[in-house]
Design a protein around this motif. Structure first.
Motif, PDB file in Angstrom:
ATOM      1  N   LEU A  36       0.831  -1.209   0.000  1.00 23.73           N
ATOM      2  CA  LEU A  36       0.000   0.000   0.000  1.00 23.73           C
ATOM      3  C   LEU A  36       0.864   1.256   0.000  1.00 23.73           C
ATOM      4  CD1 LEU A  36      -2.947  -0.619   2.488  1.00 23.73           C
ATOM      5  CD2 LEU A  36      -3.085  -0.103   0.063  1.00 23.73           C
ATOM      6  N   ARG A  37       1.855   1.281   0.876  1.00 27.42           N
ATOM      7  CA  ARG A  37       2.740   2.446   0.941  1.00 27.42           C
ATOM      8  C   ARG A  37       3.457   2.661  -0.391  1.00 27.42           C
ATOM      9  NH1 ARG A  37       3.708   0.601   6.308  1.00 27.42           N
ATOM     10  NH2 ARG A  37       5.502  -0.578   5.596  1.00 27.42           N
ATOM     11  N   THR A  38       3.899   1.564  -1.020  1.00 25.40           N
ATOM     12  CA  THR A  38       4.580   1.659  -2.312  1.00 25.40           C
ATOM     13  C   THR A  38       3.643   2.208  -3.377  1.00 25.40           C
ATOM     14  OG1 THR A  38       6.008  -0.198  -1.724  1.00 25.40           O
ATOM     15  CG2 THR A  38       5.838   0.359  -4.063  1.00 25.40           C
ATOM     16  N   ALA A  39       2.408   1.708  -3.411  1.00 19.80           N
ATOM     17  CA  ALA A  39       1.436   2.170  -4.404  1.00 19.80           C
ATOM     18  C   ALA A  39       1.134   3.652  -4.219  1.00 19.80           C
ATOM     19  CB  ALA A  39       0.159   1.346  -4.310  1.00 19.80           C
ATOM     20  N   LEU A  40       0.973   4.083  -2.983  1.00 17.97           N
ATOM     21  CA  LEU A  40       0.702   5.496  -2.712  1.00 17.97           C
ATOM     22  C   LEU A  40       1.886   6.369  -3.103  1.00 17.97           C
ATOM     23  CD1 LEU A  40      -1.068   5.091   0.736  1.00 17.97           C
ATOM     24  CD2 LEU A  40      -2.124   5.971  -1.353  1.00 17.97           C
ATOM     25  N   ARG A  41       3.096   5.900  -2.824  1.00 23.29           N
ATOM     26  CA  ARG A  41       4.291   6.659  -3.171  1.00 23.29           C
ATOM     27  C   ARG A  41       4.409   6.802  -4.686  1.00 23.29           C
ATOM     28  NH1 ARG A  41       8.858   4.730  -4.755  1.00 23.29           N
ATOM     29  NH2 ARG A  41       8.506   2.688  -3.839  1.00 23.29           N
ATOM     30  N   LYS A  42       4.191   5.701  -5.426  1.00 22.52           N
ATOM     31  CA  LYS A  42       4.295   5.752  -6.880  1.00 22.52           C
ATOM     32  C   LYS A  42       3.229   6.671  -7.474  1.00 22.52           C
ATOM     33  CE  LYS A  42       6.591   1.359  -7.707  1.00 22.52           C
ATOM     34  NZ  LYS A  42       6.517   0.068  -8.408  1.00 22.52           N
ATOM     35  N   LEU A  43       2.040   6.653  -6.894  1.00 28.06           N
ATOM     36  CA  LEU A  43       0.974   7.538  -7.370  1.00 28.06           C
ATOM     37  C   LEU A  43       1.374   8.996  -7.181  1.00 28.06           C
ATOM     38  CD1 LEU A  43      -1.921   8.103  -8.349  1.00 28.06           C
ATOM     39  CD2 LEU A  43      -2.653   7.883  -5.983  1.00 28.06           C
ATOM     40  N   ARG A  44       1.899   9.323  -6.008  1.00 28.42           N
ATOM     41  CA  ARG A  44       2.320  10.694  -5.753  1.00 28.42           C
ATOM     42  C   ARG A  44       3.464  11.109  -6.673  1.00 28.42           C
ATOM     43  NH1 ARG A  44       1.618   8.983   0.017  1.00 28.42           N
ATOM     44  NH2 ARG A  44      -0.438   9.763   0.604  1.00 28.42           N
ATOM     45  N   GLU A  45       4.371  10.166  -6.982  1.00 33.10           N
ATOM     46  CA  GLU A  45       5.467  10.458  -7.908  1.00 33.10           C
ATOM     47  C   GLU A  45       4.933  10.735  -9.306  1.00 33.10           C
ATOM     48  OE1 GLU A  45       8.104   7.126  -7.659  1.00 33.10           O
ATOM     49  OE2 GLU A  45       8.977   7.784  -5.758  1.00 33.10           O
ATOM     50  N   ASP A  46       3.938   9.964  -9.743  1.00 36.91           N
ATOM     51  CA  ASP A  46       3.342  10.188 -11.057  1.00 36.91           C
ATOM     52  C   ASP A  46       2.729  11.582 -11.137  1.00 36.91           C
ATOM     53  OD1 ASP A  46       4.079   7.719 -11.979  1.00 36.91           O
ATOM     54  OD2 ASP A  46       2.116   6.783 -11.657  1.00 36.91           O
ATOM     55  N   VAL A  47       2.033  11.987 -10.086  1.00 38.38           N
ATOM     56  CA  VAL A  47       1.424  13.316 -10.078  1.00 38.38           C
ATOM     57  C   VAL A  47       2.520  14.385 -10.082  1.00 38.38           C
ATOM     58  CG1 VAL A  47       0.027  14.926  -8.718  1.00 38.38           C
ATOM     59  CG2 VAL A  47      -0.721  12.559  -9.002  1.00 38.38           C
ATOM     60  N   ALA A  48       3.570  14.172  -9.304  1.00 37.31           N
ATOM     61  CA  ALA A  48       4.657  15.149  -9.234  1.00 37.31           C
ATOM     62  C   ALA A  48       5.379  15.268 -10.574  1.00 37.31           C
ATOM     63  CB  ALA A  48       5.651  14.764  -8.144  1.00 37.31           C
ATOM     64  N   ASN A  49       5.478  14.160 -11.310  1.00 38.40           N
ATOM     65  CA  ASN A  49       6.153  14.158 -12.612  1.00 38.40           C
ATOM     66  C   ASN A  49       5.202  14.502 -13.749  1.00 38.40           C
ATOM     67  OD1 ASN A  49       8.547  13.448 -11.378  1.00 38.40           O
ATOM     68  ND2 ASN A  49       8.204  11.266 -11.649  1.00 38.40           N
ATOM     69  N   ASN A  50       3.970  14.862 -13.411  1.00 41.68           N
ATOM     70  CA  ASN A  50       2.953  15.290 -14.377  1.00 41.68           C
ATOM     71  C   ASN A  50       2.590  14.179 -15.367  1.00 41.68           C
ATOM     72  OD1 ASN A  50       1.179  17.325 -14.864  1.00 41.68           O
ATOM     73  ND2 ASN A  50       2.438  18.318 -16.421  1.00 41.68           N
ATOM     74  N   GLN A  51       2.620  12.928 -14.926  1.00 36.16           N
ATOM     75  CA  GLN A  51       2.192  11.788 -15.734  1.00 36.16           C
ATOM     76  C   GLN A  51       0.754  11.461 -15.330  1.00 36.16           C
ATOM     77  OE1 GLN A  51       5.178   8.962 -14.605  1.00 36.16           O
ATOM     78  NE2 GLN A  51       6.597   9.622 -16.216  1.00 36.16           N
ATOM     79  N   LEU A  52      -0.179  12.249 -15.843  1.00 35.04           N
ATOM     80  CA  LEU A  52      -1.548  12.215 -15.338  1.00 35.04           C
ATOM     81  C   LEU A  52      -2.328  10.986 -15.794  1.00 35.04           C
ATOM     82  CD1 LEU A  52      -2.393  15.999 -15.594  1.00 35.04           C
ATOM     83  CD2 LEU A  52      -1.457  14.715 -13.690  1.00 35.04           C
ATOM     84  N   GLU A  53      -2.058  10.509 -17.009  1.00 40.02           N
ATOM     85  CA  GLU A  53      -2.750   9.295 -17.475  1.00 40.02           C
ATOM     86  C   GLU A  53      -2.365   8.104 -16.600  1.00 40.02           C
ATOM     87  OE1 GLU A  53      -5.073   8.791 -19.807  1.00 40.02           O
ATOM     88  OE2 GLU A  53      -5.186  10.965 -20.028  1.00 40.02           O
ATOM     89  N   GLN A  54      -1.078   7.979 -16.362  1.00 39.45           N
ATOM     90  CA  GLN A  54      -0.593   6.893 -15.513  1.00 39.45           C
ATOM     91  C   GLN A  54      -1.083   7.070 -14.079  1.00 39.45           C
ATOM     92  OE1 GLN A  54       3.594   6.245 -15.884  1.00 39.45           O
ATOM     93  NE2 GLN A  54       3.616   4.519 -14.479  1.00 39.45           N
ATOM     94  N   ALA A  55      -1.150   8.294 -13.614  1.00 41.83           N
ATOM     95  CA  ALA A  55      -1.627   8.571 -12.257  1.00 41.83           C
ATOM     96  C   ALA A  55      -3.084   8.159 -12.108  1.00 41.83           C
ATOM     97  CB  ALA A  55      -1.455  10.042 -11.924  1.00 41.83           C
ATOM     98  N   GLN A  56      -3.882   8.402 -13.147  1.00 38.99           N
ATOM     99  CA  GLN A  56      -5.295   8.022 -13.097  1.00 38.99           C
ATOM    100  C   GLN A  56      -5.442   6.500 -12.996  1.00 38.99           C
ATOM    101  OE1 GLN A  56      -7.892   9.924 -12.694  1.00 38.99           O
ATOM    102  NE2 GLN A  56      -9.326   8.249 -12.787  1.00 38.99           N
ATOM    103  N   GLN A  57      -4.631   5.765 -13.761  1.00 35.09           N
ATOM    104  CA  GLN A  57      -4.669   4.301 -13.690  1.00 35.09           C
ATOM    105  C   GLN A  57      -4.205   3.816 -12.314  1.00 35.09           C
ATOM    106  OE1 GLN A  57      -2.280   3.007 -16.956  1.00 35.09           O
ATOM    107  NE2 GLN A  57      -3.888   3.360 -18.485  1.00 35.09           N
ATOM    108  N   ARG A  58      -3.130   4.416 -11.818  1.00 34.30           N
ATOM    109  CA  ARG A  58      -2.625   4.023 -10.497  1.00 34.30           C
ATOM    110  C   ARG A  58      -3.630   4.338  -9.398  1.00 34.30           C
ATOM    111  NH1 ARG A  58       2.729   2.243 -10.365  1.00 34.30           N
ATOM    112  NH2 ARG A  58       4.047   3.351 -11.829  1.00 34.30           N
TER     113      ARG A  58
END
Length: 98
Positions: A36-58
């Motif tokens: 869970l912590r890993t998934a949340l961290r990766k989601l926040r990284e996607d948002v920070a890197n402006n990868q919004l399509e991937q962030a939506q899937q995550r």
């Protein structure tokens, strides 16, 4: 039993079984919380890197993980709901900002 534990040894058969179960459950719960912590961290990284399509899937994947963890009793249902709300707001605000 793990080496860093200081417990009294159980005497009855039911207490011995309960100890075995609690050790298995603890390891399983740790694995779920870690993922869970890993998934949340990766989601926040996607948002920070402006990868919004991937962030939506995550976000969808992470919401599923949170629901499963709450159903298993690893985390409280209210915590799962709170985290789902926070990640939804995070992704939605990032999409509106861009």
């Amino acid at each position: 039993m793990h080496a860093d534990e200081k417990q009294t040894m159980p005497n009855t058969e039911s207490a011995k079984k309960r100890l075995r179960q609690s050790l298995v459950n603890r390891d399983r719960n740790r694995a779920v919380k870690s993922s869970l912590r890993t998934a949340l961290r990766k989601l926040r990284e996607d948002v920070a890197n402006n990868q919004l399509e991937q962030a939506q899937q995550r976000r969808q994947q992470t919401a599923r993980l949170l629901d499963k963890a709450a159903a298993k009793g690893v985390i409280h249902a209210n915590k799962a709901s709170r985290l789902k709300s926070r990640i939804s707001h995070l992704v939605r605000n990032a999409q509106q900002a861009s």
